[in-house]
Design a protein around this motif. Structure first.
Motif: not given
Lengths: 159, 693
Positions: A60, A66-67, A69, A71, A98, A100, A153, A156, A158
Motif C-alpha cells: 500500500i 489516502r491509502v 493498494p 499492483i 476504490m 488502485v 480486478f 481481487d 471483494p
C-alpha cells in the motif's frame, strides 16, 4: 437550468473519455487502459509491504492521505519481475469507488480508438494473460492490447 | 404535508427532541408495566413528554403527530386525575402507549427521510379516546368508535361526501370479502354493485367507484368492499343476499350494522378519514392550569446541555487526527534531526501535552453510555417474548459504560438481532422450561464491562443452548465445512452459525431466521473493529461475547521496525520490552519453536519477520528486541529489529481491495500514515497471538 447544463457538460466530458485509451508498455508489448478509469499517473512511491497478499499486490502507499493498494501489472500477467527504473510509474485507476495503483514499465501516450479498428481477443486464452483483454487494436504500425479493467480486478474485488 | 423551507433548520431539532422524548417514554412505560402501576412522577413525566411532542409537532405543522400525542396526553390526564381507574384497563393501556410510541418513531423516520409524515394515526387515536372514555367511567357502547370525537367535530364539509341526500328507509352496511388471490377485486366489486343497483334505492360503496382505479383492489383485499344501501321498496334483505351469494369468488359477507341516520355515519366516516380536523377542537379543552402544570418541570431550570450535529463531531474528530499527524510531522521533522534545540523541545512538549488533553476532550464528547442501546433491547425483548408467548426477563448491567458514538450506532442492530435470536431460538416456552426444572421466566443477561482498551459485552441466556450436532449437520448440507468434521472444536462449530447463509431454524419466523442473521451481526461488529465469540452448554444456555474497541480513531502506539517496514503496536497491549543478552536464555520447544523464561513463566517467541515473511538483517535474537505483549487469552514475546518510539496515530482501515486476503486475521488491524508520509501497519495483539497457535 444552470444545473442541468453543468451536469450535461460533466456528462459529455465523461463521454469524451469513452473510446480513449492510455497506453503503457510491459516489456515489448503495448497495452491500453480506458482513460475513463484513469485518475492520474505518478512516479514510483515508497510502498509498504503487507503480509499475506499475492505476489502481484506489492503493498500500500500513501497518496495524499489516502491509502492505496499497488499492483504490479508485470507480475499480475505472470511475467518475470524486473527492477524498477526511472521510467517505471504508477497509474492510479478507479473502480467501484476504490483507487488502485498499477505499476507499469512505462507509460506511452493516449490514443483514440474506434470500434471498427479493434478485434476481439481470441477465445481460447482463459489461462493466459489475455483473459484480461477486451480487444486488440491496430494503431499505425503497433498493436495495442486493451485491458478490460473489470476482468483485470475480478479476482481481487471483494465479493 | 411537506414542510416549509423556513422550518428546515428546526426540523433536526424537532426530530432529535422527539426521539429522545420517545425513548424516555418507553423507559417509563416499561418500568411501569413491570410493576403494573404508575408512579405519580411517571404519569406527570409522560404527560409532559406528550405535551411537548404535541406542541412542537403542531408548530412544525405535523398535525397527525400532534393529534396522536394529544390523544395519549388525554388518557394520561385522566389517569392523573383518577389513578384508581387504571386497574381496569392497564394491559390495554400499555400496549396502546407502545403502539403510539412506535407509530411516532416511524413517523420521525419518515420526517427525517421525506420531510413529511406518512401514516394516519386515526385508528390509534380512536382506540385511545375509547380508552379515555372507559377511564372516565363513561358508559361507552363497545362498538361506538371514538364516541367523544364526532360530537366535537363540526358537521363535515358537504363536498367531501360522495353521497346524495338521504331518503327514508332502513339503511344497511355490509362488508363483502373476496377470496384470496381471485384477482381484479375492483372489477368484481363493480360488477356486484351494478347487479345490486337495481335492487336498491340508494347504494354507496367504499371504495367509491372501484372500477376507476385498479389500485383500489388492494383496499378491497384489506378492508373488504363495504356497501351501504337502502333496499328498494318491496325488496327484502334476503334477495340482496341471494345476489351476493350468486356472485363468484366471494368468500364471505357480513352485515356490519343497520343504521338509520346516514349523516351520522358520514360524520364518523369523515372524521376518521381526515384526522387533523378534530385536533384543533379537543386541544382547546386543555385548561390553562393544566398547561401550566405541564410546563412546570421544564421551566426555570438552567439548560446545561446542548445538542450538536454528529457531522460536526465527525469533522472535529477528523481535524483532531490531522492535528496529531501534523504535530508529529513538525516535532520529528527531518530538518531538525541531530540539532540541539532546548527551547524548541520544551515548547514541543507543551504542545504535545495540550494536544493530548484536547484529544481526550474530543474523545469524551463523542462518548455515549450504552444504556440507550440497552434500553432499546428491553423493548425488543418485551415485544418478541409477548408475540411468541414466552416469558423473558432481560437484565442489563453496566449500562453506564461509554463507547464512541459511531460504535454505539453500529452495534444497535446486531444486538437487537442477538436478543431476538436469544428469545426466539434460545429461551424455551414456559411449559418446556417447567418440565426441565427451570424457572418459567427465561433470563437474558446483557453486561458491558470496560476491560483495558476494549469494551466487553456479553449476552447470555439460560435457554436450550446450541446443538453442535445440528449445526454441523446443517453446515455440511450447506457445504460450509472446510475440513474433516472430526477436526472441528466446539468453539469452531458454534462459530459456524456466523457464516453467511446459515440459519438453524427450520421455520422462518417474523423475528429471526431469515438466514441473514448471525453473519450480518458478525460483519457489523467487525466493521467497527470488534470481534464476537460464542460459547454454549446444552440446556444451560448460550453466551455471546462481543469485544469492541473503545474508540476507533486514534491510538497510542509504539513504533517498531522490522526490516524496511514500520509497525505500530498499541501501547495498551505492551507489558514490557527487553533485550536478550545471552542466547542461552532462549529455550526450544519440542517442535523447535523458541520460548523464553521470564520471572518463572514461559512465553513463546513470535518473530514478526518470520510470520510475515519480511526481509530483515536482524535475525540474531541478541541484536533485536523482545516485547512482551498481552492478548485477550494469551501472552507472548514478539521479536522485532528495534523500537522507534512512542507516537499517537490515526487509525485508517485497509483499502477494501485487500479485505479478501484476511489481513486482519494475520494480526493487522489497520494502517496509519506517519509524520514523514510513510505508512505504518498497526498490529492487533489478539489476532497476532491467536494465529500463532
Amino acid at each position: 437550468m444552470a444545473n442541468t447544463a453543468v451536469v450535461d457538460s460533466a456528462q459529455s466530458m465523461l463521454d469524451d473519455l469513452r473510446g480513449r485509451y492510455l497506453t503503457f508498455n510491459i516489456g515489448e508489448v503495448s497495452y491500453g487502459l480506458e482513460l475513463y478509469h484513469v485518475i492520474e499517473i505518478i512516479g514510483m512511491q515508497p510502498i509498504t509491504k503487507v503480509p499475506n497478499l499475492p505476489d502481484y499486490i506489492k503493498g500500500i502507499t500513501n497518496l495524499r492521505g489516502r491509502v492505496v493498494p499497488i499492483i504490479d501489472v508485470r507480475l499480475k500477467f505472470g511475467q518475470p519481475e524486473r527492477d524498477y527504473d526511472d521510467k517505471t510509474c504508477i497509474i492510479v485507476t478507479t473502480i467501484d469507488d476504490m483507487n488502485v495503483g498499477l505499476i507499469v514499465d512505462e507509460v506511452s501516450d493516449v490514443i483514440t480508438l474506434d470500434e471498427q479498428a479493434s478485434a476481439p481477443p481470441p477465445g481460447f486464452g482463459a489461462a493466459s494473460a489475455d483473459r484480461y483483454l477486451s480487444s486488440i487494436a491496430q494503431v499505425g504500425d503497433r498493436v495495442v492490447m486493451n485491458i478490460d479493467i473489470v476482468k483485470f480486478f475480478q479476482n481481487d474485488l471483494p465479493q | 404535508m411537506a414542510i416549509d423551507a423556513s422550518m428546515e433548520p428546526m426540523l433536526e431539532v424537532f426530530i432529535f427532541e422527539t426521539t429522545t422524548l420517545l425513548e424516555q417514554l418507553d423507559k417509563i412505560v416499561l418500568g411501569a408495566e413491570k410493576t403494573r402501576s404508575f408512579e405519580n412522577s411517571g404519569i406527570n413525566e409522560i404527560f409532559r413528554i406528550m405535551h411537548t411532542i404535541k406542541g412542537s409537532a403542531a408548530m412544525m405543522d405535523f398535525t397527525s403527530i400532534a393529534a396522536l400525542a394529544h390523544a395519549v396526553e388525554d388518557v394520561f390526564f385522566i389517569i392523573r386525575e383518577h389513578p384508581d381507574a387504571l386497574g381496569s384497563v392497564s394491559e390495554n393501556l400499555f400496549d396502546l402507549v407502545f403502539l403510539a410510541s412506535d407509530y411516532l418513531k416511524e413517523e420521525m423516520e419518515a420526517v427525517q427521510a421525506f420531510h413529511e409524515t406518512r401514516g394516519n394515526p386515526q385508528n390509534l387515536i380512536d382506540q385511545l379516546s375509547r380508552l379515555a372514555s372507559l377511564l372516565k367511567g363513561e358508559e361507552v357502547p363497545p362498538d361506538a368508535v371514538g364516541t367523544d370525537l364526532p360530537a366535537s367535530v363540526p358537521a363535515p364539509a358537504p363536498e367531501a361526501t360522495p353521497v346524495v341526500a338521504a331518503p327514508a328507509g332502513q339503511r344497511y352496511r355490509l362488508r363483502v370479502r373476496y377470496e384470496e388471490g381471485c384477482q381484479m377485486e375492483n372489477i368484481r366489486a363493480f360488477m356486484l354493485i351494478t347487479q345490486l343497483e337495481d335492487l336498491c334505492d340508494e347504494l354507496i360503496s367504499i371504495p367509491d367507484r372501484p372500477e376507476s382505479d385498479a389500485s383500489l383492489s388492494a383496499d378491497i383485499i384489506r378492508d373488504g368492499l363495504i356497501l351501504i344501501f337502502t333496499p328498494a321498496a318491496g325488496v327484502s334483505l334476503d334477495e340482496i343476499y341471494a345476489v351476493i351469494e350468486a356472485a363468484v369468488n366471494i368468500e364471505s359477507y357480513e352485515l356490519l350494522d343497520a343504521e338509520a341516520p346516514l349523516d351520522d355515519f358520514e360524520a364518523v366516516h369523515i372524521s376518521t378519514a381526515d384526522g387533523p380536523t378534530e385536533d384543533d377542537i379537543p386541544r382547546e379543552e386543555v385548561t390553562p392550569a393544566q398547561a401550566a402544570r405541564a410546563m412546570l418541570p421544564g421551566s426555570g431550570r438552567q439548560q446545561s446541555l446542548i445538542s450538536v450535529h454528529q457531522y460536526k463531531l465527525d469533522q472535529l474528530m477528523d481535524l483532531m487526527g490531522e492535528l496529531v499527524t501534523t504535530e508529529s510531522m513538525v516535532i520529528n521533522n527531518v530538518d531538525l534531526r541531530d540539532m540541539r534545540l532546548d527551547n524548541f523541545s520544551k515548547s514541543a512538549r507543551e504542545l504535545r501535552k495540550l494536544t493530548d488533553e484536547l484529544q481526550d476532550v474530543v474523545m469524551s464528547i463523542r462518548m455515549v453510555p450504552l444504556s440507550g442501546v440497552f434500553q432499546r433491547m428491553q423493548r425488543i425483548a418485551r415485544d418478541v417474548s409477548k408475540k411468541l408467548d414466552k416469558q423473558v426477563e432481560l437484565i442489563t448491567l453496566g449500562g453506564e459504560t461509554e463507547v464512541d458514538k459511531t460504535i454505539n450506532d453500529a452495534i444497535g442492530d446486531p444486538f437487537m438481532h442477538m436478543v431476538r435470536n436469544s428469545v426466539d431460538h434460545g429461551i424455551e416456552d414456559p411449559q418446556t422450561r417447567r418440565r426441565l426444572g427451570k424457572p418459567e421466566v427465561g433470563r437474558i443477561v446483557m453486561e458491558a464491562k470496560n476491560v483495558g482498551g476494549e469494551i466487553v459485552i456479553t449476552i447470555s441466556d439460560d435457554g436450550k443452548g446450541l446443538d453442535a450436532d445440528k449445526i454441523l449437520d446443517k453446515a455440511r448440507r450447506n457445504g460450509l465445512l472446510t475440513k474433516p468434521e472430526s477436526e472441528y472444536s466446539k468453539t469452531e462449530i458454534y462459530n459456524l452459525i456466523m457464516l453467511p447463509g446459515f440459519s438453524t431454524n427450520q421455520a422462518v419466523t417474523e423475528f429471526s431466521g431469515r438466514g441473514v442473521g448471525m453473519d450480518v451481526v458478525r460483519q457489523n461488529i467487525e466493521k467497527v473493529g470488534g470481534s464476537i465469540n460464542i460459547d454454549s452448554t446444552p440446556n444451560e444456555g448460550s453466551t455471546f461475547t462481543i469485544k469492541i474497541p473503545l474508540t476507533l480513531a486514534i491510538v497510542d502506539g509504539m513504533e517498531l521496525a522490522v526490516g524496511d517496514t514500520i509497525f505500530t503496536l498499541p501501547i495498551t497491549s505492551i507489558q514490557q520490552s527487553f533485550k536478550v543478552n545471552d542466547p542461552k536464555q532462549i529455550l526450544y520447544n519440542t517442535d523447535g519453536s523458541e520460548m523464553i523464561l521470564l520471572r518463572g513463566k514461559c512465553f513463546p517467541i513470535i518473530r514478526l519477520h518470520r510470520i510475515f515473511n519480511f526481509e530483515t538483517e536482524i535475525t540474531d535474537i541478541t541484536e533485536g528486541i523482545l516485547i512482551l505483549v498481552e492478548g485477550a487469552r494469551e501472552e507472548a514475546c514478539i521479536f522485532v529489529d528495534e523500537l522507534l518510539g512512542e507516537q499517537q496515530v490515526v487509525v485508517k482501515p485497509f483499502p477494501p481491495f485487500l479485505s479478501k486476503y484476511a489481513v486482519k486475521r494475520m494480526g493487522l488491524s489497520g494502517c496509519t500514515i506517519l509524520g514523514d508520509g510513510t505508512i505504518s501497519l498497526i498490529l492487533d495483539a489478539n489476532n497476532l497471538l491467536a494465529q500463532h497457535h
